[in-house]
Write a protein that holds these residues in place. Structure first.
Motif, PDB file in Angstrom:
ATOM      1  N   VAL A 108       4.601  11.549   8.449  1.00 22.64           N
ATOM      2  CA  VAL A 108       3.620  12.431   9.095  1.00 22.64           C
ATOM      3  C   VAL A 108       3.066  11.743  10.336  1.00 22.64           C
ATOM      4  CG1 VAL A 108       2.989  13.555   6.933  1.00 22.64           C
ATOM      5  CG2 VAL A 108       1.730  11.531   7.675  1.00 22.64           C
ATOM      6  N   SER A 109       2.316  12.498  11.125  1.00 21.68           N
ATOM      7  CA  SER A 109       1.723  11.952  12.343  1.00 21.68           C
ATOM      8  C   SER A 109       0.692  10.879  12.017  1.00 21.68           C
ATOM      9  CB  SER A 109       1.042  13.075  13.143  1.00 21.68           C
ATOM     10  OG  SER A 109       0.242  12.525  14.182  1.00 21.68           O
TER      11      SER A 109
ATOM     12  N   ALA B  97     -12.791  17.742   8.985  1.00 24.00           N
ATOM     13  CA  ALA B  97     -12.591  17.866  10.435  1.00 24.00           C
ATOM     14  C   ALA B  97     -11.271  17.242  10.873  1.00 24.00           C
ATOM     15  CB  ALA B  97     -13.759  17.218  11.176  1.00 24.00           C
ATOM     16  N   ILE B  98     -10.919  16.103  10.303  1.00 21.51           N
ATOM     17  CA  ILE B  98      -9.669  15.437  10.696  1.00 21.51           C
ATOM     18  C   ILE B  98      -8.470  16.314  10.353  1.00 21.51           C
ATOM     19  CG2 ILE B  98      -8.140  13.489  10.191  1.00 21.51           C
ATOM     20  CD1 ILE B  98     -10.679  11.787   9.823  1.00 21.51           C
ATOM     21  N   THR B  99      -8.457  16.857   9.145  1.00 20.96           N
ATOM     22  CA  THR B  99      -7.310  17.689   8.752  1.00 20.96           C
ATOM     23  C   THR B  99      -7.266  18.998   9.534  1.00 20.96           C
ATOM     24  OG1 THR B  99      -8.662  18.545   6.916  1.00 20.96           O
ATOM     25  CG2 THR B  99      -7.160  16.724   6.431  1.00 20.96           C
ATOM     26  N   ALA B 100      -8.430  19.464  10.024  1.00 20.90           N
ATOM     27  CA  ALA B 100      -8.455  20.701  10.805  1.00 20.90           C
ATOM     28  C   ALA B 100      -7.963  20.494  12.238  1.00 20.90           C
ATOM     29  CB  ALA B 100      -9.877  21.268  10.822  1.00 20.90           C
ATOM     30  N   PHE B 101      -8.326  19.370  12.851  1.00 24.06           N
ATOM     31  CA  PHE B 101      -8.024  19.167  14.264  1.00 24.06           C
ATOM     32  C   PHE B 101      -6.872  18.196  14.531  1.00 24.06           C
ATOM     33  CE2 PHE B 101     -12.473  20.572  14.208  1.00 24.06           C
ATOM     34  CZ  PHE B 101     -12.410  21.607  15.133  1.00 24.06           C
ATOM     35  N   PHE B 102      -6.460  17.450  13.511  1.00 25.81           N
ATOM     36  CA  PHE B 102      -5.330  16.523  13.659  1.00 25.81           C
ATOM     37  C   PHE B 102      -4.355  16.753  12.514  1.00 25.81           C
ATOM     38  CE2 PHE B 102      -8.710  14.521  16.053  1.00 25.81           C
ATOM     39  CZ  PHE B 102      -8.066  14.014  17.157  1.00 25.81           C
ATOM     40  N   PRO B 103      -3.552  17.799  12.606  1.00 31.20           N
ATOM     41  CA  PRO B 103      -2.646  18.158  11.505  1.00 31.20           C
ATOM     42  C   PRO B 103      -1.606  17.068  11.247  1.00 31.20           C
ATOM     43  CG  PRO B 103      -2.122  19.422  13.479  1.00 31.20           C
ATOM     44  CD  PRO B 103      -3.413  18.716  13.760  1.00 31.20           C
ATOM     45  N   PHE B 104      -1.216  16.968  10.003  1.00 31.46           N
ATOM     46  CA  PHE B 104      -0.227  15.954   9.621  1.00 31.46           C
ATOM     47  C   PHE B 104       1.120  16.223  10.269  1.00 31.46           C
ATOM     48  CE2 PHE B 104      -3.135  15.834   5.871  1.00 31.46           C
ATOM     49  CZ  PHE B 104      -3.584  14.549   6.048  1.00 31.46           C
TER      50      PHE B 104
ATOM     51  N   LEU C 108       0.827  -1.208   0.000  1.00 33.86           N
ATOM     52  CA  LEU C 108       0.000   0.000   0.000  1.00 33.86           C
ATOM     53  C   LEU C 108       0.860   1.256   0.000  1.00 33.86           C
ATOM     54  CD1 LEU C 108      -2.761   1.385   0.179  1.00 33.86           C
ATOM     55  CD2 LEU C 108      -2.620   1.171   2.668  1.00 33.86           C
ATOM     56  N   VAL C 109       1.901   1.234   0.824  1.00 31.20           N
ATOM     57  CA  VAL C 109       2.777   2.400   0.928  1.00 31.20           C
ATOM     58  C   VAL C 109       3.451   2.684  -0.409  1.00 31.20           C
ATOM     59  CG1 VAL C 109       4.911   3.243   1.959  1.00 31.20           C
ATOM     60  CG2 VAL C 109       3.153   2.206   3.399  1.00 31.20           C
ATOM     61  N   GLY C 110       3.871   1.622  -1.076  1.00 29.26           N
ATOM     62  CA  GLY C 110       4.514   1.804  -2.370  1.00 29.26           C
ATOM     63  C   GLY C 110       3.606   2.492  -3.371  1.00 29.26           C
ATOM     64  N   SER C 111       2.309   2.161  -3.322  1.00 32.70           N
ATOM     65  CA  SER C 111       1.365   2.771  -4.265  1.00 32.70           C
ATOM     66  C   SER C 111       1.001   4.202  -3.874  1.00 32.70           C
ATOM     67  CB  SER C 111       0.088   1.928  -4.345  1.00 32.70           C
ATOM     68  OG  SER C 111      -0.583   1.911  -3.093  1.00 32.70           O
ATOM     69  N   MET C 112       1.252   4.571  -2.606  1.00 32.28           N
ATOM     70  CA  MET C 112       0.876   5.900  -2.116  1.00 32.28           C
ATOM     71  C   MET C 112       2.049   6.873  -2.051  1.00 32.28           C
ATOM     72  SD  MET C 112      -2.412   6.300  -1.134  1.00 32.28           S
ATOM     73  CE  MET C 112      -2.791   5.645  -2.753  1.00 32.28           C
ATOM     74  N   GLN C 113       3.257   6.390  -2.310  1.00 29.38           N
ATOM     75  CA  GLN C 113       4.441   7.218  -2.123  1.00 29.38           C
ATOM     76  C   GLN C 113       4.436   8.476  -2.990  1.00 29.38           C
ATOM     77  OE1 GLN C 113       6.790   7.408  -0.061  1.00 29.38           O
ATOM     78  NE2 GLN C 113       6.735   5.485   1.043  1.00 29.38           N
ATOM     79  N   GLU C 114       3.886   8.376  -4.181  1.00 27.51           N
ATOM     80  CA  GLU C 114       3.902   9.530  -5.079  1.00 27.51           C
ATOM     81  C   GLU C 114       2.826  10.544  -4.742  1.00 27.51           C
ATOM     82  OE1 GLU C 114       2.104   8.569  -9.113  1.00 27.51           O
ATOM     83  OE2 GLU C 114       2.644   6.559  -8.388  1.00 27.51           O
ATOM     84  N   PHE C 115       1.928  10.190  -3.818  1.00 28.12           N
ATOM     85  CA  PHE C 115       0.864  11.103  -3.426  1.00 28.12           C
ATOM     86  C   PHE C 115       1.173  11.704  -2.063  1.00 28.12           C
ATOM     87  CE2 PHE C 115      -1.153   7.767  -6.032  1.00 28.12           C
ATOM     88  CZ  PHE C 115      -1.615   8.560  -7.081  1.00 28.12           C
ATOM     89  N   GLY C 116       0.496  12.802  -1.735  1.00 25.48           N
ATOM     90  CA  GLY C 116       0.685  13.438  -0.447  1.00 25.48           C
ATOM     91  C   GLY C 116      -0.147  12.775   0.633  1.00 25.48           C
ATOM     92  N   PRO C 117       0.037  13.190   1.890  1.00 23.51           N
ATOM     93  CA  PRO C 117      -0.695  12.580   3.005  1.00 23.51           C
ATOM     94  C   PRO C 117      -2.209  12.786   2.917  1.00 23.51           C
ATOM     95  CG  PRO C 117       0.561  14.514   3.731  1.00 23.51           C
ATOM     96  CD  PRO C 117       1.005  14.197   2.355  1.00 23.51           C
TER      97      PRO C 117
END
Length: 437
Positions: free
Chosen positions: A372-373, A430-437, A323-332
């Motif tokens: 990232v967190s 809401a997640i990106t607002a209250f739990f920053p990367f 999964l990580v390999g397929s997501m590496q080119e994308f952002g969090p």
């Protein structure tokens, strides 16, 4: 892949297939998978022992006992009677207030017993007011699920995800740490149900009422992936005992406050509260055992064992690497959106415990690989792991109202699928607002 990984994958596939097949009790399926892994040496007895003694199991068992004490004291019946009186005075508006009150309780107690107690009341009050019970029973299930996401103890999914994340080296969540995310989701979902659920169910509401009456409800209804007999499903009213009700309520509030203030973990405070109820003779030891709901606890423990096997064999690391390999080119943010969507899809097909066990280690590893967190990814699993609105079998409370309301399968698709998409969007914001990367 080594032998342990292959064996774990085979057991996992068999468990998932059996859960989808739905011909064998889910707790038996989970225990069978755990037994195979134990007998073949993939997991050790000490690890199985740890799964059955995990903080999530202790917290849930203790909260079940406290909730049962509240029920036996007659306090819940007294509250329900007051709600019935309110609904008779206010009509349909009173029913929506009743649903909101039930949702508020579901923030702190498991949604299944809440719906088991509340659904017959909502149905009977709606019938008395000459309103269709279908208009309110489905929103009842959805509202308890939505509000259950507002606190750590509102649903067993949150506790189990927290437990699995802790096993992966992450700090535990506070009682109300996820509230800034869960509350907007619940408010948006509740407003949607109030404004649109009746319109979307209009075709079904115009049909003759096909809901079974109390005498013809099936003997066993599958809730929380465990069989609940009709005697419990329609429990007899309990006589009100003011002294016991006051003590049980005080202990419940005390356990929640102790955990919320960080004095002790919820597993410790709830366990102490359950024991105190027995010592004060609010509930007998036999009654406490009767309120434990062992099928639910065993299901979760069995799934934790499978999760441990995935970790110990390296299968989780292998899956995460793919999964990580397929997501590496994308952002969090893209990774978070994909993870939430995948979790939401899985939870429509599998039990919440299964999804929590499968996805939480992947979420942590995915975040770490992106630098990232892991916190926002873990919260996403908590929210998406309960967001099963599009089918009557995705969440245990849906099954209860599906049987009682006489719904069609497509009723859940019409109302639940837009609710899934709405909560998806609100959750990501809401997640990106209250739990920053």
């Amino acid at each position: 892949m080594n032998a342990d990984q292959i064996l774990t994958l085979v057991v996992l596939a068999a468990v998932v297939a059996a859960l989808i097949w739905d011909k064998v009790r889910a707790d038996v399926v989970a225990l069978s998978g755990a037994a195979v892994l134990l007998m073949t040496g993939v997991v050790r007895p000490v690890e199985v022992q740890g799964a059955f003694a995990s903080p999530a199991i202790i917290a849930l068992a203790s909260l079940f006992v406290i909730a049962y004490a509240l029920e036996l004291s007659g306090l819940l019946d007294r509250a329900i009677a007051a709600a019935v009186g309110m609904c008779k005075r206010l009509g349909a508006a009173g029913l929506w207030l009743l649903l909101g009150a039930i949702g508020l309780v579901s923030c702190f107690l498991n949604s299944t017993p809440i719906v088991v107690l509340g659904a017959p009341v909502v149905r009977d009050v709606a019938t008395t007011l000459r309103l269709s019970p279908k208009r309110y029973l489905m929103p009842l299930s959805y509202i308890t699920v939505l509000t259950g996401c507002c606190t750590l103890i509102g649903t067993s999914t949150n506790l189990l995800v927290d437990d699995m994340a802790s096993n992966a080296g992450q700090p535990r969540f506070g009682m109300f740490e996820i509230t800034p995310v869960g509350l907007p989701i619940a408010l948006a979902g509740g407003l949607y149900l109030f404004l649109f659920s009746g319109r979307l169910m209009r075709r079904s509401l115009d049909e003759p009422d096909t809901a079974p009456d109390r005498a013809t409800v099936p003997e066993n209804i599958d809730t929380d992936d465990a069989q609940v007999g009709h005697a419990e499903y329609f429990a007899e009213p309990r006589p009100f005992q003011p002294a016991k009700a006051a003590i049980a309520l005080a202990i419940f509030v005390g356990a929640i406050a102790t955990a919320a203030l960080g004095i002790a973990p919820i597993a410790a405070s709830a366990f102490a509260g359950a024991v105190l109820l027995i010592l004060l003779r609010v509930i007998t030891a036999d009654e406490a055992y009767g309120g434990l709901r062992p099928q639910i606890l065993i299901l979760i423990a069995g799934m934790v064992v499978i999760g441990i096997a995935m970790e110990e064999s390296g299968l989780a690391a292998t899956a995460t690497g793919a999964l990580v390999g397929s997501m590496q080119e994308f952002g969090p943010l893209t990774a978070l959106i994909v993870l939430y969507g995948a979790t939401m899809l899985l939870t429509e097909l599998l039990s919440n415990a299964t999804v929590a066990v499968l996805v939480t280690p992947v979420a942590v590893a995915l975040a770490e690989s992106l630098g990232v967190s892991p916190r926002p990814f873990i919260v996403a699993v908590m929210m998406a792991g309960s967001a099963a609105f599009a089918t009557p079998f995705g969440y245990q409370t849906n099954v209860i109202v599906y049987q009682m309301g006489g719904y069609r399968y497509m009723d859940f698709v019409r109302v639940g699928l837009p609710l899934n998409l709405l909560t998806y969007a609100v959750a990501i914001i809401a997640i990106t607002a209250f739990f920053p990367f």
